[in-house]
Enzyme design. Sequence first.
Site, PDB file in Angstrom:
ATOM      1  N   GLY A 527     -59.707  15.523   2.622  1.00  0.00           N
ATOM      2  CA  GLY A 527     -58.838  15.197   3.738  1.00  0.00           C
ATOM      3  C   GLY A 527     -58.175  16.426   4.281  1.00  0.00           C
ATOM      4  O   GLY A 527     -58.169  17.480   3.660  1.00  0.00           O
ATOM      5  N   GLY A 529     -54.640  17.451   6.697  1.00  0.00           N
ATOM      6  CA  GLY A 529     -53.485  17.097   7.508  1.00  0.00           C
ATOM      7  C   GLY A 529     -53.059  18.321   8.294  1.00  0.00           C
ATOM      8  O   GLY A 529     -53.709  19.354   8.246  1.00  0.00           O
ATOM      9  N   SER A 530     -51.953  18.186   9.004  1.00  0.00           N
ATOM     10  CA  SER A 530     -51.557  19.303   9.853  1.00  0.00           C
ATOM     11  C   SER A 530     -51.156  20.512   9.018  1.00  0.00           C
ATOM     12  O   SER A 530     -51.366  21.641   9.417  1.00  0.00           O
ATOM     13  CB  SER A 530     -50.407  18.888  10.753  1.00  0.00           C
ATOM     14  N   PHE A 531     -50.590  20.266   7.852  1.00  0.00           N
ATOM     15  CA  PHE A 531     -50.069  21.380   7.066  1.00  0.00           C
ATOM     16  C   PHE A 531     -50.963  21.777   5.904  1.00  0.00           C
ATOM     17  O   PHE A 531     -50.646  22.670   5.148  1.00  0.00           O
ATOM     18  CB  PHE A 531     -48.676  21.051   6.526  1.00  0.00           C
ATOM     19  N   GLY A 532     -52.072  21.087   5.739  1.00  0.00           N
ATOM     20  CA  GLY A 532     -52.890  21.481   4.610  1.00  0.00           C
ATOM     21  C   GLY A 532     -54.175  20.691   4.494  1.00  0.00           C
ATOM     22  O   GLY A 532     -54.374  19.688   5.182  1.00  0.00           O
ATOM     23  N   SER A 533     -55.032  21.183   3.629  1.00  0.00           N
ATOM     24  CA  SER A 533     -56.273  20.486   3.335  1.00  0.00           C
ATOM     25  C   SER A 533     -56.205  19.991   1.900  1.00  0.00           C
ATOM     26  O   SER A 533     -55.591  20.621   1.048  1.00  0.00           O
ATOM     27  CB  SER A 533     -57.454  21.442   3.466  1.00  0.00           C
ATOM     28  N   VAL A 534     -56.869  18.886   1.660  1.00  0.00           N
ATOM     29  CA  VAL A 534     -56.799  18.292   0.334  1.00  0.00           C
ATOM     30  C   VAL A 534     -58.185  18.270  -0.291  1.00  0.00           C
ATOM     31  O   VAL A 534     -59.151  17.819   0.329  1.00  0.00           O
ATOM     32  CB  VAL A 534     -56.217  16.866   0.417  1.00  0.00           C
ATOM     33  N   LYS A 549     -53.694  20.109  -2.905  1.00  0.00           N
ATOM     34  CA  LYS A 549     -53.301  20.214  -1.497  1.00  0.00           C
ATOM     35  C   LYS A 549     -53.038  21.683  -1.207  1.00  0.00           C
ATOM     36  O   LYS A 549     -52.099  22.278  -1.731  1.00  0.00           O
ATOM     37  CB  LYS A 549     -52.045  19.390  -1.247  1.00  0.00           C
ATOM     38  N   ASP A 655     -41.686  10.034   7.485  1.00  0.00           N
ATOM     39  CA  ASP A 655     -43.119   9.879   7.768  1.00  0.00           C
ATOM     40  C   ASP A 655     -43.734   8.770   6.911  1.00  0.00           C
ATOM     41  O   ASP A 655     -44.779   8.934   6.292  1.00  0.00           O
ATOM     42  CB  ASP A 655     -43.849  11.205   7.541  1.00  0.00           C
TER      43      ASP A 655
END
Length: 823
Positions: A527, A529-534, A549, A655
Amino acid sequence: MRTYIMFLLYFTTLSTTVALALSLSSMTDKRALLSLKVKLTNGEPESLPSWNESLHFCEWEGVTCGRRHMRVTILHLENQNWGGTLEPALGNLTFLRKLKFSNINLHGEIPREVGRLKRLQVLDLSKNKFQGKIPIELSNCTNLKEIILLYNQLTGNVPSWFDSMTQLNKLLLGANNLVGNFSTHLNWLSMAGNQIYGGMPERIGQLIGLTRFDMMENFLEGTIPDSIGRLTNLVRLVLQENKLSGKIPIVIGNLTNLSEFYLHTNKLEGSIPSTLRYCTKLQSFGASDNNLSGDIPDQTFGYIEDLINLDLSNNSLIGPLPYEFGNLKHLSILYLHENKLSGEIPSELGACMALRELVLGGNFFQGSIPLFLASSLRSLEILDLSSNNFTSVIPRELENLPSLNSLNLSFNNLYGEVPVRGVFGNVSAISLIGNSDLCGGIPQLKLPTCSRLLPKKHTRLPKKKFVPIIVIGGIFISVIAFIGIYFLGKKTKKSFSLASLQNGHMEVTYQDLHEATNGFSLSNLVGAGSFGSVYKGSLLKFKGTIVVKVLKLETRGALKSFVAECKVLEKMKHKNLLKLLTFCSSVDYNGEVFKAIVFEFMPMGNLENLLHNNEHLESRNLNINLRQRLSIALDVAQALDYLHHNSHQVVVHCDIKPSNVLLDDDIVAYLGDFGLARFLHGATASSSKDQVSSSAIQGTIGYVPPEYGVGGKVSPQGDIYSYGILLLEMLTAKRPTDNMFGEGLSLHKLCKTAIPQKITEIADSQLLIPFSEEQIGIMEDQREILLSFARIGVACSAEYPAQRMSIKDVITELHAIKQKLSL
Ligand SMILES: *[C@@H]1O[C@H](CO)[C@@H](O)[C@H](O)[C@H]1NC(C)=O
Ligand SMILES: *[C@@H]1O[C@H](CO)[C@@H](O)[C@H](O)[C@H]1NC(C)=O
Ligand SMILES: *[C@@H]1O[C@H](CO)[C@@H](O)[C@H](O)[C@H]1NC(C)=O
Ligand SMILES: *[C@@H]1O[C@H](CO)[C@@H](O)[C@H](O)[C@H]1NC(C)=O
Ligand SMILES: *[C@@H]1O[C@H](CO)[C@@H](O)[C@H](O)[C@H]1NC(C)=O
Ligand SMILES: *[C@@H]1O[C@H](CO)[C@@H](O)[C@H](O)[C@H]1NC(C)=O
Ligand SMILES: *[C@@H]1O[C@H](CO)[C@@H](O)[C@H](O)[C@H]1NC(C)=O
Ligand SMILES: *[C@@H]1O[C@H](CO)[C@@H](O)[C@H](O)[C@H]1NC(C)=O
Ligand SMILES: *[C@@H]1O[C@H](CO)[C@@H](O)[C@H](O)[C@H]1NC(C)=O
Ligand SMILES: *[C@@H]1O[C@H](CO)[C@@H](O)[C@H](O)[C@H]1NC(C)=O
Ligand SMILES: *[C@@H]1O[C@H](CO)[C@@H](O)[C@H](O)[C@H]1NC(C)=O
């Protein structure tokens, strides 16, 4: 024929005469050389074997002749241990242009006959033991360009006639016992190691051509004149070991070609001028053993990207180590010991991958010994953190530094187990004294063996700096984790440092995570997200599947979001907040700062995927029934209640959405991702800043409460709104952003109007399946339950904050429904 013979005869005679004349003067050179040899080699017959009769002297070792006239033009002999003298016959080699007799252990005086060498351009007699004065006759060699007399035992005045030698541009008189003044119009002036007294004259600024200026180890006093700023060609400026006082002049910033600058061991004071930043070619700067004060100016050294060596040790510098040092990719030696520096070591220093020697002893640095020292600074050979105020365990990873051969951690507040491998295996390479609570290590250290449990006072790190945090990430987008960090709460530094959190957490390096995730390969990416990859992976140390993360630090706000996550979990621990395994703050293989959070893999993924049955999971039966949805709703509500009604601080998550709700095998839900979380009335939060209006908050479209859109204040009621939407999404399996919503219709409105008659029309069809055989008869109860669920969701997502249900009431109602369901 006759004429021809006559002509031939004439010609032959003529050439013979010329040849004879030539060979006569050649004979002078040969004689001179032979008598030179005897004295040079101290009569040692085996020396200079090639200087023999069977070879023409022009072919002798070290001898070069002019091709036309066969006279000696260059004499070059060096690195011998002959111990002889320089014979006056030297003066007969009148065609000599270069004389280089360096390091052949000559003694005696320089013969005055050198004055006859009118063509001489280079005289290099360095590294011998010549004594006496520099002969005044040398002033007749007006073609001299270089005089190199370094490392001899010459005495007397620095001759004033150097001033009139207009060709001279290199005068190296260093390491003698000369006395006297400066000279002019040189490019390269070294009088280091003499007894040059007095102030540096203002007229030094006239030596415009000077590229190298070395006055090391003399007795210069007074201030460094501002006129030095005119010497813009300077590449090397050495003023160390004098008695200079006053400040380092600001005009030093004019010397933009400066590459080496040494001021060690003077009596300089005042602060380091920030104009030094304009010396962008500076590679070495040393100013140790002075009395410099003030901060190490930030925004200064960070600009000097070529800097390799920096020595500011033994001064009176205060303040923190600027984080801009992280820009110094070539920095190899950093000596800051014996100052009054304080604060924590900035994590940015982890980017200085070339560091070989890091010596910070004798300051007031505090915090923990940062993990990045071991994980990032792979070239470290010497690490000295002694006599500071570090409070932590010794990072075991220091064992793995391949080149570390000297480690001084003495006189700190270190505790816990001393590792045994690597540098720790060599008792003479480590110094650990003055730390009261260390145990273990190799037997030679004679430390007590470690008991299972550490002394209690150390299991908790100093309160002010220690902030356990939650981080939420996801198997697909975000997952929750608890982590503890040291948060370096210095607003001025815009930086924070993660520190070892070995207390209870395993340690991981960038390398570990790289391996665990197959080099962060696409196939492990689960996955973004805006602040990181998982990423998903398996970590040997953990013996299980993990999720990593990785923060996208280049994204604006990523670091801030990470900090927010870190701050949130001070005192925040709850069964429905996801637990952290560990974190990693390091530098990746490209030298970029790397920050990642590691948490346990949540086998059931997140609620978003369960509700919308993402094709990734098609192989599994993922239908979650009403009972399970109720239980998830209750879990999330309890997590929110905890965050909102914590006795110390109110945390607003900001959030709440299905993808931030993670599920384990037992469908227990965990709330995660505190990247946008805010403190209200926080004890540690810089509250005025944190109680910002919601305009700074992005949240997620569909879940953001309407008041945030118009700049309303962040509040727990905002979370309740999002939670309400989440409940309605669980009920209907419809996202608030579904295409059916838009003008006039929203998820909230749809559910509100469906109560009570059309509840089964809007509910997820999965929920209409009877729970079990026995429950077939209670369909009517099921409808009631769906209705209650919808009512809560609608009440929570009311438009006005004041109208929304309180989380305590939500929990009470959900408990009541649960009760009903289990009857
Ligand atoms: C050097 O030259 C002088 C005069 O030209 C001469 O008298 C002397 O013998 C020479 N010395 C050597 C060693 O050739
Ligand atoms: C003279 O020097 C050359 C070169 O070093 C050497 O080969 C030769 O043997 C030497 N001759 C004598 C007679 O020593
Ligand atoms: C320098 O050379 C001049 C003439 O060329 C001569 O008169 C004078 O004696 C020489 N001085 C020294 C110190 O050798
Ligand atoms: C150095 O220079 C000063 C003035 O320029 C002069 O008075 C002094 O005698 C000089 N000292 C020597 C040793 O040449
Ligand atoms: C240093 O440079 C500035 C601007 O380039 C100039 O105005 C100033 O005079 C210089 N200072 C010296 C001492 O040369
Ligand atoms: C710096 O050195 C370069 C050559 O190395 C030269 O062209 C340039 O003029 C120098 N800059 C100054 C300010 O002297
Ligand atoms: C530190 O510098 C002072 C002079 O400023 C000097 O006297 C002292 O010996 C130096 N200390 C060390 C440990 O080098
Ligand atoms: C160093 O400078 C400080 C002021 O900045 C002064 O108080 C102190 O006496 C100086 N120390 C020495 C050894 O000169
Ligand atoms: C060292 O740290 C402790 C606790 O962090 C603090 O109380 C103490 O004042 C510090 N000592 C110095 C010399 O900074
Ligand atoms: C380690 O540092 C302490 C204090 O700064 C010092 O006394 C000691 O000599 C150092 N040990 C080694 C081996 O350098
Ligand atoms: C142990 O450390 C000392 C001092 O750094 C070094 O001289 C010695 O070679 C080291 N011994 C081993 C076996 O590495």
